[in-house]
Design a protein around this motif. Structure first.
Motif, mmCIF file in Angstrom:
data_model
loop_
_atom_site.group_PDB
_atom_site.id
_atom_site.type_symbol
_atom_site.label_atom_id
_atom_site.label_comp_id
_atom_site.label_asym_id
_atom_site.label_seq_id
_atom_site.Cartn_x
_atom_site.Cartn_y
_atom_site.Cartn_z
ATOM 1 N N CYS A 83 0.821 -1.206 0.000
ATOM 2 C CA CYS A 83 0.000 0.000 0.000
ATOM 3 C C CYS A 83 0.858 1.260 0.000
ATOM 4 C CB CYS A 83 -0.913 0.057 1.232
ATOM 5 S SG CYS A 83 -2.358 -0.997 1.110
ATOM 6 N N GLY A 96 0.012 5.572 0.616
ATOM 7 C CA GLY A 96 -1.094 6.388 1.071
ATOM 8 C C GLY A 96 -0.761 7.838 1.305
ATOM 9 N N VAL A 140 -5.254 9.094 8.510
ATOM 10 C CA VAL A 140 -5.288 8.553 7.156
ATOM 11 C C VAL A 140 -6.241 9.387 6.306
ATOM 12 C CG1 VAL A 140 -5.913 6.564 5.753
ATOM 13 C CG2 VAL A 140 -4.771 6.218 7.951
ATOM 14 N N PHE A 160 -5.602 5.625 0.827
ATOM 15 C CA PHE A 160 -4.509 4.767 0.418
ATOM 16 C C PHE A 160 -4.944 3.904 -0.756
ATOM 17 C CE2 PHE A 160 -6.115 0.870 2.257
ATOM 18 C CZ PHE A 160 -6.692 1.205 3.477
ATOM 19 N N CYS A 196 2.879 11.770 2.131
ATOM 20 C CA CYS A 196 2.711 10.476 1.484
ATOM 21 C C CYS A 196 3.609 9.474 2.197
ATOM 22 C CB CYS A 196 3.037 10.534 0.000
ATOM 23 S SG CYS A 196 4.752 10.905 -0.397
ATOM 24 N N CYS A 221 -2.846 -1.728 5.950
ATOM 25 C CA CYS A 221 -2.860 -0.523 5.121
ATOM 26 C C CYS A 221 -3.539 0.661 5.804
ATOM 27 C CB CYS A 221 -3.511 -0.796 3.782
ATOM 28 S SG CYS A 221 -2.533 -1.884 2.713
ATOM 29 N N TYR A 233 3.388 2.182 8.322
ATOM 30 C CA TYR A 233 4.039 2.819 7.180
ATOM 31 C C TYR A 233 5.473 3.178 7.563
ATOM 32 C CZ TYR A 233 -0.263 2.914 4.551
ATOM 33 O OH TYR A 233 -1.386 2.536 3.864
#
Length: 127
Positions: free
Chosen positions: A33, A35, A47, A50, A96, A108, A114
């Motif tokens: 993923c 995002g 968030v 994504f 990002c 995700c 991340y």
């Protein structure tokens, strides 16, 4: 070394549009993923949207669904976020990020999963 560089932020009036870009370098193909996230002053990072890198399915936060669109251009190693009908509450630093390669699609929607992040681009929407 994976690097991400965002651009496209700026100041717009409510109802306006912006398109954010995130150019990636380094090997990101193993990540499930990619995002976009945002953080407003005094608030936690959240968030925004994504995209699943294999099937290109997308997810949007309720607050932006129908107004924002995430897309990916593999040929240009670029992730985009088209933002329409912007509202003052969209004002934030936008980042990002790429999911850690050792995490699957079930992560995700987890910011902590991340691994690689850009430096951010500021979006300011005035009323």
């Amino acid at each position: 070394q994976v690097q991400l560089v965002e651009s496209g932020g700026g100041s717009v009036q409510a109802g306006g549009s912006l398109r954010l870009s995130c150019v990636t370098s380094g090997y990101t193909d193993s990540s499930d993923c990619m995002g976009w996230f945002r953080q407003a002053p005094g608030k936690e990072r959240e968030v925004v949207a994504f995209i699943y890198t294999s099937g290109r399915a997308t997810y949007y936060a309720d607050s932006v669904r129908g107004r924002f669109a995430i897309s990916q251009d593999n040929a240009k190693n670029t992730l985009y976020l088209q933002m329409n009908s912007l509202k003052p509450e969209d004002t934030a630093m936008y980042y990002c990020a790429v999911l850690s390669p050792d995490r699957g699609t079930g992560y995700c929607n987890s910011i902590g999963a991340y691994k690689y992040w850009g430096q951010g681009t500021q979006v300011t929407v005035s009323s």
